[in-house]
Design an enzyme around this catalytic site. Structure first.
Site, mmCIF file in Angstrom:
data_model
loop_
_atom_site.group_PDB
_atom_site.id
_atom_site.type_symbol
_atom_site.label_atom_id
_atom_site.label_comp_id
_atom_site.label_asym_id
_atom_site.label_seq_id
_atom_site.Cartn_x
_atom_site.Cartn_y
_atom_site.Cartn_z
ATOM 1 N N THR A 114 0.657 -1.212 -0.333
ATOM 2 C CA THR A 114 0.292 -0.025 -0.035
ATOM 3 C C THR A 114 0.567 0.889 -0.202
ATOM 4 O OG1 THR A 114 0.240 0.073 2.597
ATOM 5 C CG2 THR A 114 -1.629 -1.135 1.435
ATOM 6 N N VAL A 117 2.428 2.588 3.247
ATOM 7 C CA VAL A 117 3.342 1.859 3.774
ATOM 8 C C VAL A 117 4.358 1.104 3.327
ATOM 9 C CG1 VAL A 117 2.994 -0.512 5.506
ATOM 10 C CG2 VAL A 117 1.878 0.452 5.880
ATOM 11 N N CYS A 118 4.104 -0.192 2.400
ATOM 12 C CA CYS A 118 5.237 -0.115 1.261
ATOM 13 C C CYS A 118 4.949 0.787 0.125
ATOM 14 C CB CYS A 118 4.463 -1.374 0.128
ATOM 15 S SG CYS A 118 3.629 -2.345 1.631
ATOM 16 N N THR A 119 5.072 1.825 0.257
ATOM 17 C CA THR A 119 5.594 3.121 -1.339
ATOM 18 C C THR A 119 6.222 3.932 -0.232
ATOM 19 O OG1 THR A 119 4.029 1.926 -2.560
ATOM 20 C CG2 THR A 119 5.042 4.229 -2.587
#
Length: 195
Positions: A114, A117-119
Site C-alpha cells: 500500500t 506503508v509499502c511505497t
C-alpha cells in the site's frame, strides 16, 4: 534543484508488493484500476527496455502472491523478484537494494501497495540515498483515502514527484511519433476508461 526528465535510458521501474491479498486491503481506489495501472507500467517498461525490479512480502501469508500477469509481462524479473520476509521498507532488504543498484539508474519510478506503508518508506530511503523518485500514486492505494492522502503528502514533502500512470507514460514517450512513443501509445489507450 533541477529535475531531469525521466526516460527509458535513465530510469528504472520498481513495483513493490502488487500482491493479490495486499491489494484487497486497499479502499482508496478500486482493485481493477490499481491493477490496470501497475500492469500498464510494467508493459511500458518492458516495451521500451527499461529495467524493472519486482519485490513481494510474505507471499505465503495473507499478502498472497504477486499478480500472475506480471509473470507473463516480465518473466525474468518475476523469477528474480526479491521475496522479503517481513521487512517493511524494501530498501532495508539487502537483496532489494542490490537489485536497484544493479540497474545503474539514479531515477526511480516507484509504485507500491500500500502507498501508506509499502511505497512511502522505500521512497523516503531512496530520496535519502540521492535518487530522484517519481511515485505513481494511482498504481497503488491505501486502506483509506485519508491514509493515501497523508502518505502522498509525506512523500511529496520529502522531495518525491507524485505522478499518475498516464502522466508518467507520456513523459517516457516524449513524442508519440517516435519508436518509443509508438510502443507506449497503445498501452496508454488500453488504460482509458471504457464507455
Amino acid at each position: 534543484m533541477s529535475v531531469q526528465s525521466f526516460t527509458a535510458d535513465n530510469a528504472a521501474l520498481l513495483l513493490i508488493d502488487h500482491q493479490v491479498g495486499t491489494m484487497g486491503w486497499v479502499g482508496s481506489t478500486s482493485f481493477e484500476e490499481m491493477k490496470r495501472n501497475a500492469l500498464g507500467l510494467a508493459k511500458a517498461a518492458k516495451a521500451i527496455g527499461m529495467p524493472v525490479v519486482l519485490t513481494s512480502s510474505m507471499e505465503e501469508y495473507a499478502q498472497g502472491p504477486l499478480l500472475s500477469e506480471l509473470a507473463e509481462i516480465a518473466p525474468e524479473e518475476f523469477a528474480a523478484r526479491v521475496k522479503r520476509q517481513g521487512v517493511v521498507n524494501a530498501f532495508d532488504d539487502e537483496n532489494f537494494g542490490a537489485a536497484v543498484k544493479a540497474t545503474g539508474r539514479r531515477n526511480l519510478i516507484i509504485a507500491g501497495v500500500t502507498n501508506d506503508v509499502c511505497t512511502v518508506y522505500p521512497t523516503l530511503s531512496a530520496l535519502q540515498e540521492g535518487y530522484q523518485v517519481q511515485v505513481v500514486a494511482d498504481a497503488g492505494g491505501s486502506p483509506t483515502k485519508m491514509a493515501d492522502d497523508i502518505a502522498i503528502r509525506r512523500m511529496d514533502k520529502a522531495g518525491a514527484t507524485i505522478t499518475s500512470t498516464n502522466q508518467l507514460l507520456a513523459e517516457l514517450a516524449q513524442n508519440w511519433t517516435t519508436e518509443r512513443g509508438g510502443k507506449i501509445l497503445p498501452i496508454v489507450a488500453s488504460l482509458m476508461p471504457q464507455q
